[in-house]
Design a protein around this motif. Structure first.
Motif, mmCIF file in Angstrom:
data_model
loop_
_atom_site.group_PDB
_atom_site.id
_atom_site.type_symbol
_atom_site.label_atom_id
_atom_site.label_comp_id
_atom_site.label_asym_id
_atom_site.label_seq_id
_atom_site.Cartn_x
_atom_site.Cartn_y
_atom_site.Cartn_z
ATOM 1 N N VAL A 274 59.139 74.850 -4.312
ATOM 2 C CA VAL A 274 59.329 76.283 -4.535
ATOM 3 C C VAL A 274 60.801 76.673 -4.510
ATOM 4 O O VAL A 274 61.148 77.788 -4.928
ATOM 5 N N LEU A 283 54.832 79.494 -10.788
ATOM 6 C CA LEU A 283 53.984 80.162 -9.802
ATOM 7 C C LEU A 283 53.379 81.444 -10.359
ATOM 8 O O LEU A 283 52.243 81.800 -10.030
ATOM 9 N N SER A 355 55.194 74.707 -9.387
ATOM 10 C CA SER A 355 56.617 74.976 -9.179
ATOM 11 C C SER A 355 57.474 73.974 -9.949
ATOM 12 O O SER A 355 58.505 74.347 -10.536
#
Length: 721
Positions: A274, A283, A355
């Motif tokens: 992330v 995402l 991600s």
């Protein structure tokens, strides 16, 4: 039933005393199930970890992300969450509770609980055979990456660059090039490319799988067997055999590591993913739904298939794991915990993959995330290696830990599948338990041979075909048959009574409604709707399958249905010819708790319920059951109560005797009913503190009226002529 007071006098058992005994029997607890020969979990934690490892497997790691990738991200996630709640969790509780109650494997469980659906246990064993043979192939892929990570120490990871030994002219390394704009060959001096094959993708297709781009053409032509994959497959089965050779005593200890280690590695990879530039794009694709796709029945079918496949419902493994439980284990709480952890694991895998996919789309300048890489089972073996080689320090170490995690995830699921098969064998032939190491070894050798066709250049096409027809449609059919057998044939009320007896907890009305209506109707509706919108499978959305391959794939769910159909017809014919057509849906007479202590407790409860019912019936009719101290007392009492020994000369005398008895019985919890005409027939009135009537009191009530009447008759004056 005989009973005496502290003075040794026989007493009359009343409705209140029966209720008290019945409640005391229900509240008893069977501390340990009878598992001397079958074995049992060392603790409740072992059971939780084993079920967690069985459910949270490669299906969460590669199947959930690629199905979400194929079906619109959040447009797939929303149906998945809904179906997990109304279908997945109720069926999960069904299978685990069945195993815990019966203490048997799936074959013998379904033979007893629903003889009409006795073939369902065989169907689940067939699904284990088809699943385990192909499932280990995925573990061999992880072992290949694991060994490569170790052997390449001191050099870059192989999939982080384009090696001429396996790469072609379309290979590129993400970060070294940028996407081309128009006819430009470079942008600001940086080379650009129009290819969509990254180094990780080409390593997967050209080096590991050596995938034949033509697909399946002629029946039987699979290409040459690849020695590297065969070696990895062999190592995987050797490790599995060693872990299962002593049954759950060895596998139960292994899950302490294999079920917890993957979550730690996933957490680190998710945090690293992330933080990548552009990760938010992936995402957003995962969590922002395309509402138009929610109207597509194909999305709902895939979501339902993944719920059944991810939780391993309908395969019989959960019944097997539950059969090694303590009989009174609070399994309804465990199911809640396990379903939540399974969802968390799926979301962690998806966040990590999406991600990375978003970061790849950002670097390539592609707006549509769904076009970055091809979907399929290899998505996890492309996106994860890419994330490791580009984002984490000491990539060789993290690569080793990640693929070791992949192997442990799959190993837990293999434990459940093989334990399901081995338990069925040992329950059918108990004497083979003494030869368990030999049976386990032979089973692993057979499955190793089944997996050899997957170690060919066309093996991945066969795997995808099995994924569609066995893991997909087959899992859906397994869930439908399980729901029908337990909640329609056996009955939701009977199943709820079973759980209440076992756990002292009765499922709520909402759960019973989910069992009886929501789960089976949803499964049937999605399955039938998907048949009308069926699309023939395409590998990676491009490669078509020949008709002979489609027919072979369609035969897999038909083969799984065959035992159910055959056993149902056999049971119907048998019951009709024997004149017991009304008993077709009834369970086997020997159906009951597998734990002898619990079975004895159930028999005692049923006996007390029967006595209570008989007592209620007799009280309504105006009679009472009396428990005598010995046979002599019984005979003398009933001898006194014969009408011919206490004759009444007229109706007036009979009513006089009844009124006399009424005065005597007002002191007890019973009163005489004069309208019945006999002085020793009683009906229950307002009970007093005394709940019993002693036999000697009853005898006194008998003697005094008789003596009184006889004496009065002797004193009657003789009338003259």
């Amino acid at each position: 039933m005989s009973a005496t007071d502290k003075h040794g006098n026989a007493i009359v058992t009343t409705k209140r005393s029966l209720d008290q005994k019945r409640s005391s029997v229900v509240s008893q607890h069977d501390s340990i199930s009878y598992q001397d020969t079958r074995g049992h979990w060392g603790s409740r934690l072992e059971f939780l970890l084993a079920c967690l490892g069985y459910s949270v497997g490669l299906g969460n790691l590669w199947r959930f992300p690629y199905l979400a990738y194929e079906n619109g991200g959040a447009a797939f996630l929303l149906p998945y969450l809904l179906l997990l709640t109304v279908v997945g969790r109720p069926l999960y509780l069904t299978e685990v509770a069945l195993g815990q109650y019966s203490q048997l494997g799936p074959i013998h469980t379904y033979k007893k609980i629903a003889p009409l659906m006795a073939g369902l246990g065989i169907t689940q064993i067939i699904s284990t055979i088809t699943g385990a043979g192909s499932y280990m192939v995925m573990l061999s892929y992880s072992l290949h990456y694991l060994f490569t990570s170790i052997s390449s120490i001191g050099h870059p990871l192989p999939w982080s660059r384009c090696d001429l030994a396996w790469a072609d002219e379309n290979c590129y390394v993400i970060g070294d090039v940028v996407p081309c704009s128009g006819n430009n060959q470079s942008i600001n001096g940086t080379p650009c490319t129009t290819s969509d094959d990254s180094s990780a993708m080409q390593y997967w297709k050209n080096e590991l799988l050596r995938l034949d781009s033509k697909g399946l053409v002629n029946f039987g032509e699979m290409g040459e067997i690849m020695p590297s994959l065969v070696l990895c497959l062999f190592v995987g089965w050797v490790i599995t055999c060693l872990c299962l050779i002593k049954g759950i005593k060895s596998s139960g200890k292994a899950v302490y590591f294999t079920a917890t280690f993957p979550f730690l590695v996933l957490l680190v990879l998710m945090i690293a993913g992330v933080q990548l530039p552009g990760a938010s794009k992936g995402l957003l694709y995962l969590f922002l739904p395309d509402w138009s796709k929610l109207l597509n029945i194909h999305v709902w079918r895939k979501a339902l298939e993944q719920v059944i496949y991810s939780l391993s419902v309908g395969g019989g493994g959960l019944i097997t794991f539950g059969s090694y439980n303590d009989f009174n284990n609070k399994v309804h709480i465990d199911v809640m915990i396990l379903s939540v952890l399974d969802l968390i694991a799926s979301l962690m895998c998806s966040v990590t993959i999406f991600s990375v996919v978003g970061a790849m789309a950002y670097e390539l300048g592609i707006e549509d995330v769904s076009t970055v890489i091809s979907s399929g089972p290899g998505l996890a073996f492309v996106a994860y290696p890419e994330a490791i080689s580009r984002t984490l320090p000491v990539p060789h170490l993290w690569s080793f830990l990640f693929f070791f995690m992949v192997f442990t995830l799959g190993l837990d699921s293999m434990f459940g599948g093989l334990e399901n098969l081995l338990t069925a064998i040992f329950d059918q032939w108990p004497r083979m338990r003494r030869y368990k190491p030999i049976v386990v070894t032979c089973t692993c050798i057979v499955f190793f041979c089944i997996g050899l066709p997957f170690c060919t250049p066309k093996g991945q096409y066969v795997f995808y075909l099995i994924d569609v027809f066995s893991f997909g449609i087959g899992s859906l059919l397994g869930g439908i048959l399980t729901s029908v057998a337990v909640h329609w044939v056996f009955g939701v009320r009977n199943f709820s009574d079973m759980i209440e007896f076992m756990l002292n907890y009765r499922p709520s009305i909402i759960m019973q409604a989910a069992w009886a209506v929501v789960a089976p109707i949803t499964l049937l509706a999605v399955f039938i709707g998907s048949l009308f919108n069926w699309k023939w499978p395409l590998y990676a959305g491009k490669v078509e399958y020949p008709m002979w391959a489609i027919i072979l794939g369609a035969m897999v769910p038909l083969i799984r249905l065959a035992p159910v159909t055959f056993e149902a017809l056999r049971h119907l014919i048998k019951m009709v010819l024997s004149g017991r057509g009304r008993d077709i849906l009834k369970p086997h007479p020997r159906w009951g708790p597998g734990c002898p202590v619990a079975r004895q407790r159930l028999n005692e409860r049923q006996r007390l319920n029967k006595e209570a019912a008989e007592s209620n019936t007799q009280l309504q009719k105006g009679s009472v059951n009396i428990a005598f101290e010995n046979e002599e007392t019984r005979n003398s009492y009933y001898e006194c109560n014969r009408r011919d020994e206490c004759p009444a000369d007229s109706e007036q005398d009979r009513r006089h005797v009844a009124q006399h008895e009424l005065k005597v019985c007002r002191k007890s919890s019973y009163s005489v009913n004069p309208e019945e005409g006999h002085p020793f027939q009683y009906t229950e009135e307002q009970p007093t503190n005394s709940s019993t009537v002693h036999v000697h009191e009853m005898e006194e009530r008998c003697r005094r009226p008789c003596q009184g009447r006889r004496k009065s008759k002797r004193r009657q004056p003789q009338r003259g002529p």
